[in-house]
Design a protein around this motif. Sequence first.
Motif, mmCIF file in Angstrom:
data_model
loop_
_atom_site.group_PDB
_atom_site.id
_atom_site.type_symbol
_atom_site.label_atom_id
_atom_site.label_comp_id
_atom_site.label_asym_id
_atom_site.label_seq_id
_atom_site.Cartn_x
_atom_site.Cartn_y
_atom_site.Cartn_z
ATOM 1 N N LYS A 68 0.823 -1.213 0.000
ATOM 2 C CA LYS A 68 0.000 0.000 0.000
ATOM 3 C C LYS A 68 0.854 1.258 0.000
ATOM 4 O O LYS A 68 0.463 2.281 -0.557
ATOM 5 N N GLU A 69 2.041 1.188 0.641
ATOM 6 C CA GLU A 69 2.915 2.366 0.674
ATOM 7 C C GLU A 69 3.434 2.689 -0.720
ATOM 8 O O GLU A 69 3.452 3.850 -1.144
ATOM 9 N N ASP A 72 0.460 3.740 -2.728
ATOM 10 C CA ASP A 72 -0.131 4.970 -2.181
ATOM 11 C C ASP A 72 -1.648 4.944 -2.286
ATOM 12 O O ASP A 72 -2.290 5.940 -2.637
ATOM 13 N N THR A 73 -2.226 3.779 -1.990
ATOM 14 C CA THR A 73 -3.671 3.618 -2.162
ATOM 15 C C THR A 73 -4.475 4.469 -1.185
ATOM 16 O O THR A 73 -5.649 4.740 -1.435
ATOM 17 N N GLY A 74 -3.853 4.910 -0.089
ATOM 18 C CA GLY A 74 -4.589 5.731 0.863
ATOM 19 C C GLY A 74 -4.789 7.164 0.396
ATOM 20 O O GLY A 74 -5.723 7.842 0.832
ATOM 21 N N ASN A 75 -3.920 7.635 -0.515
ATOM 22 C CA ASN A 75 -3.981 9.027 -0.959
ATOM 23 C C ASN A 75 -4.363 9.192 -2.425
ATOM 24 O O ASN A 75 -4.783 10.272 -2.834
ATOM 25 N N THR A 76 -4.160 8.152 -3.223
ATOM 26 C CA THR A 76 -4.472 8.250 -4.641
ATOM 27 C C THR A 76 -5.444 7.160 -5.042
ATOM 28 O O THR A 76 -5.495 6.103 -4.424
ATOM 29 N N SER A 77 -6.196 7.426 -6.080
ATOM 30 C CA SER A 77 -7.162 6.459 -6.583
ATOM 31 C C SER A 77 -7.086 6.465 -8.103
ATOM 32 O O SER A 77 -7.455 7.451 -8.746
ATOM 33 N N ASN A 118 -7.545 -4.075 -0.693
ATOM 34 C CA ASN A 118 -7.623 -3.873 0.753
ATOM 35 C C ASN A 118 -7.996 -5.153 1.488
ATOM 36 O O ASN A 118 -8.829 -5.160 2.398
#
Length: 418
Positions: A68-69, A72-77, A118
């Motif tokens: 995920k880092e 960058d799945t938490g900030n980009t889609s 996820n």
Amino acid sequence: MWPRLVASKILGKRLGSSNFVADFPSLDPPSSSPDTIFSNHKATHNYRVFVSTWNVGGVAPPEDLDMKELLDTGNTSCEIYVLGFQEIVPLSASNVLGSDDNKISTKWNSLIRRALNNKKTGDKIHQHSNEEGKLSNDEKSSNSIPGQDFRCIISKQMVGILISVWVRSYLCPYIRCPSVSCIGCGIMGCLGNKGSVSVRFRLHETSFCFVCSHLASGGRQGDEKLRNSNVSEIFSRTNFPRGPSLDLPRKILDHDRVVFLGDLNYRISLPESSVRLLVDARDWNPLLENDQLRMELVNGELKGWHEGTIAFAPTYKYRPNSDVYYGCFHQSKKGEKKRAPAWCDRIIWYGTGLKQYVYTRGEENFSDHRPVKAIFTAQVGVLHSLKQFQSFFVSEKFDRITSQTDDFVCKRRSSFPI
């Protein structure tokens, strides 16, 4: 010449195999119909494309690696994810000769699937759709919005080079004619320890080509000519099928959207001591002015290609599991080769229709390279068929619009004097 010819005969079929792994092994193009034949209304959609490259130094991914880092799945889609790897297996005689062992590539794909969807546990690539076309329980739990989970459309390994392409599942019906082409440029000029794995597909009416490469190494003067030769061979020898309608491009540069990624191995044409001093001072401009790939982009083998602004430290060569460059003055060992830092890992693109928004590196450190990633928006042509317009005219939405119009007309008419 004869060893090269013999090796080409023996290994050509294996290295150039058109087989690849995917969640959907066959994505057949839709059949022609009068609705599509007479379609001429074309719109343009923008899709976000994530691209990364990482030379993992022959080290298998740790069990606790969190992709995920890197993604960058938490900030980009994004709608499309393209991940390229080099040296996913240690260099050995069996690997150079084209070993079919895909355990490591399966592990990488499991980690990618887990991060994109996820999931708490990884799983192997498999075909998800059942006879009724319903989602599996794993997919239902991975994403609550139908069509937003990710599927692998192409995953191909050639020796240590791996490229894996993932798209949101709602795009799968619009993916046509996925194919691969493998070119070995390594030992004897043909083995697969160096070379490229290129993938091609058409999304709606736009063709994409992604070339994952590992070019010739070496930091001595003149070694860049070997890399240029690899690039020339990759462009000339890569061929794709024309497709069932004979309308798809065969060569890399003939595609609508083209991205070249990988450990391109270009170095900095300065003395090693000067490179290290400038790196320590984080003074990138003098280094980039002498970067071999930048020179090729301006007036060389890759003239006409584009690269985003580099504002990050060189990605090679680190001591594994550390943030220290290999061969630093204060940590070098007697007799140890000193490899000057360089931006070996790059992402470049060709033509129009791609706009880059992100170009940076990751900080995962178990390899001697750092990963590099980029995010683009890609323009895609979408053809609207007559059938889509017909479905609109019989839809509830059209009924609501016409009923509102009728009410408006009736009210206006009732106000007119008779």
